[in-house]
Scaffold this motif. Structure first.
Motif, short mmCIF file in Angstrom:
data_model
loop_
_atom_site.label_atom_id
_atom_site.label_comp_id
_atom_site.label_asym_id
_atom_site.label_seq_id
_atom_site.Cartn_x
_atom_site.Cartn_y
_atom_site.Cartn_z
N ASP A 131 3.49 14.41 15.67
CA ASP A 131 2.66 13.92 14.93
C ASP A 131 1.87 14.85 13.85
O ASP A 131 1.51 14.37 13.06
N ASP A 174 1.94 12.91 10.44
CA ASP A 174 0.71 12.22 10.26
C ASP A 174 0.31 12.73 8.76
O ASP A 174 -0.59 12.12 8.20
N ASP A 188 -5.60 7.67 5.76
CA ASP A 188 -6.54 7.66 6.59
C ASP A 188 -7.80 7.71 5.82
O ASP A 188 -8.81 7.18 6.52
N ASP A 220 -3.82 14.62 16.02
CA ASP A 220 -3.20 13.98 15.00
C ASP A 220 -4.24 13.71 13.69
O ASP A 220 -5.25 14.36 13.56
N VAL A 237 -4.34 3.98 12.95
CA VAL A 237 -3.02 4.08 12.71
C VAL A 237 -2.30 2.99 12.25
O VAL A 237 -1.72 2.99 11.10
N GLN A 279 4.05 5.47 18.98
CA GLN A 279 4.05 6.66 18.12
C GLN A 279 5.53 7.15 17.54
O GLN A 279 5.43 7.47 16.50
#
Ligand code: ARG
Length: 446
Positions: free
Chosen positions: A24, A28, A35, A84, A114, A324
């Motif tokens: 991650d 990420d 985000d 994350d 997410v 994930q």
């Protein structure tokens, strides 16, 4: 300051942490800018329902935009001990803004965070894929048009069958992409719906205004039912993967044809020397590695829907950490397909076509049906004409007339490239990317 969002009074076993965080911290990073956009929209909405003051909201926005510019500079990192991207952004906000930073997570969960990140990421990547598909489409149509009079053998069972042409060959892959675009269009529509506000998958007792975040993020609508919004994790990726796989399937087949036609035993096309690779031992080699790698990469992309299915197949509704792992397969797929599309466009423009294939008598038999049809048009029953020509060929008495006229729609003499182009343009024009782009710009504007 605790680095885990959920850390209370126990510390985490480092082995467990390494295993659960997995990749991650690296993957990420691809979601970081999205985000932040999600957080700007969420905090704007919290302000509108009285959960954040104007000052708190302004401070959050300014810091979020600051973090966005760190992401843009390529300097954003997910620190050791931070799980994350969601945790990293909240940690940075809290370091800068104290309690105000700690307020931003009201009414949301990393589960819907997410989800929304993935939708925004995918929306953006799909736009790029669609634009790349249009470029390849344009090159294929161009090649089809400029070689529409160049004949080649068509095959069934890999046996010489009937006359085909480079106009047909290039144009066929263009039309295939037009069908693939329909899948991309559906994929875009499916991912352009807002899951934010579903929180952990069951909503929130705060009076969240989901219509507002939907508009702020430029989504077409929302995933209304909060349980369905969470169930969309995995399903959405799998269905989008089908669209990518559809394009990849077109490219892989094109690549196989090109490898085969480039072989000396066919000699239908050639690549300029600078587009081939050599051998360490055989000095004569000019290999079509580009097409081979396109084929392999695109074959692998066609496994993506199945790979995703296998991860999520037996999960009931509700969030599970299994989901994930999908990111490991799904996120890199866009870059891989985009690179293939770019390379395919480059190489298609450079293919050199052999204009004299039919001088070789081994292809003479492909005109057999032309001769049968000529006799049939003169009045001989088709089956009798078929028999006569068959026997003539066996007896070595067949000399083909290589002047052919095919006039119906989609045939050698009437490729319908205009119609195919119109179809493709209709599909492409029906996707409105600007709504998403403009919404994102507005969220970032001071
Ligand atoms: N890294 C997680 C994922 O991709 C984020 C969501 C975590 N949620 C949770 N309940 N542990 O799925």
């Amino acid at each position: 300051m605790a680095k885990k969002l959920w850390e209370k009074d126990t510390t985490v076993n480092p082995e467990i942490e390494r295993f659960t965080v997995g990749r991650d911290r690296e993957l990420d990073l691809l979601l970081a800018s999205y985000d932040i956009l999600g957080s700007i929209a969420h905090s704007t909405m919290l302000n509108s329902i009285g959960m954040l003051t104007d000052d708190e909201t302004a401070a959050l926005h300014s810091e979020l935009r600051n973090i966005y510019s760190i992401v843009e500079k390529g300097e954003f990192v997910i620190e050791d001990g931070v799980e994350d991207v969601h945790s990293q952004v909240e940690l940075m906000l809290t370091r800068k803004l104290g309690d105000t930073g700690k307020k931003i997570h009201s009414g949301r969960s990393r589960n819907d965070q997410v989800l929304v990140d993935l939708k925004l990421f995918t929306r953006n990547e799909l736009q790029n894929i669609c634009e790349q598909v249009m470029k390849l489409f344009g090159s294929l149509i161009e090649q089809s048009e400029s070689h529409k009079d160049v004949l080649m053998p068509g095959y069934t069972h890999l046996q010489v069958a009937m006359p085909s042409s480079f106009g047909l060959w290039f144009g066929a892959y263009a039309e295939s992409l037009a069908d693939d675009m329909l899948f991309l269009k559906a994929a875009y529509a499916m991912c352009n719906r807002n899951p934010l506000g579903s929180a952990a998958g069951y909503g929130s007792s705060f009076p969240l205004n989901r219509t507002m975040t939907t508009e702020l993020l430029g989504f077409d609508s929302m995933n209304y039912n909060v349980v369905y919004a969470q169930m969309g994790r995995g399903k959405c990726e799998r269905n989008i993967a089908f669209a990518l796989a559809s394009v990849a399937g077109t490219l892989a087949k094109l690549a196989f044809d090109a490898c085969m036609f480039n072989s000396q035993n066919f000699g239908f096309i050639k690549l300029p020397a600078e587009c081939t690779t050599g051998s360490s031992i055989m000095p004569h080699k000019k290999n079509p590695d580009v097409f081979e790698l396109l084929r392999a990469k695109c074959n692998r992309l066609q496994a993506l829907p199945t790979d995703i299915t296998l991860i999520m197949n037996n999960l009931p509704s509700g969030y599970f950490r299994d989901l994930q792992i999908i990111k490991e397969l799904f996120l890199p797929a866009f870059k891989s397909l985009a690179e293939c599309l770019e390379m395919a466009t480059y190489i298609i423009q450079r293919i050199e076509v052999n204009r004299n294939i039919l001088d070789d008598s081994r292809y003479d038999a492909m005109f057999s049906v032309e001769e049968v049809n000529r006799l049939a048009a003169e009045g001989m029953p088709f089956r009798d004409a078929y028999k006569k020509v068959g026997l003539d060929i066996e007896a070595g008495l067949f000399t083909p007339d290589k002047e052919i006229t095919h006039t119906h729609e989609g045939s050698i003499g009437n490729l319908c490239n205009k119609e195919i182009t119109e179809l493709m343009q209709q599909h492409f024009a029906s996707m409105d990317f600007s709504k998403a782009r403009n919404a994102e710009k507005r969220l970032l504007a001071r």
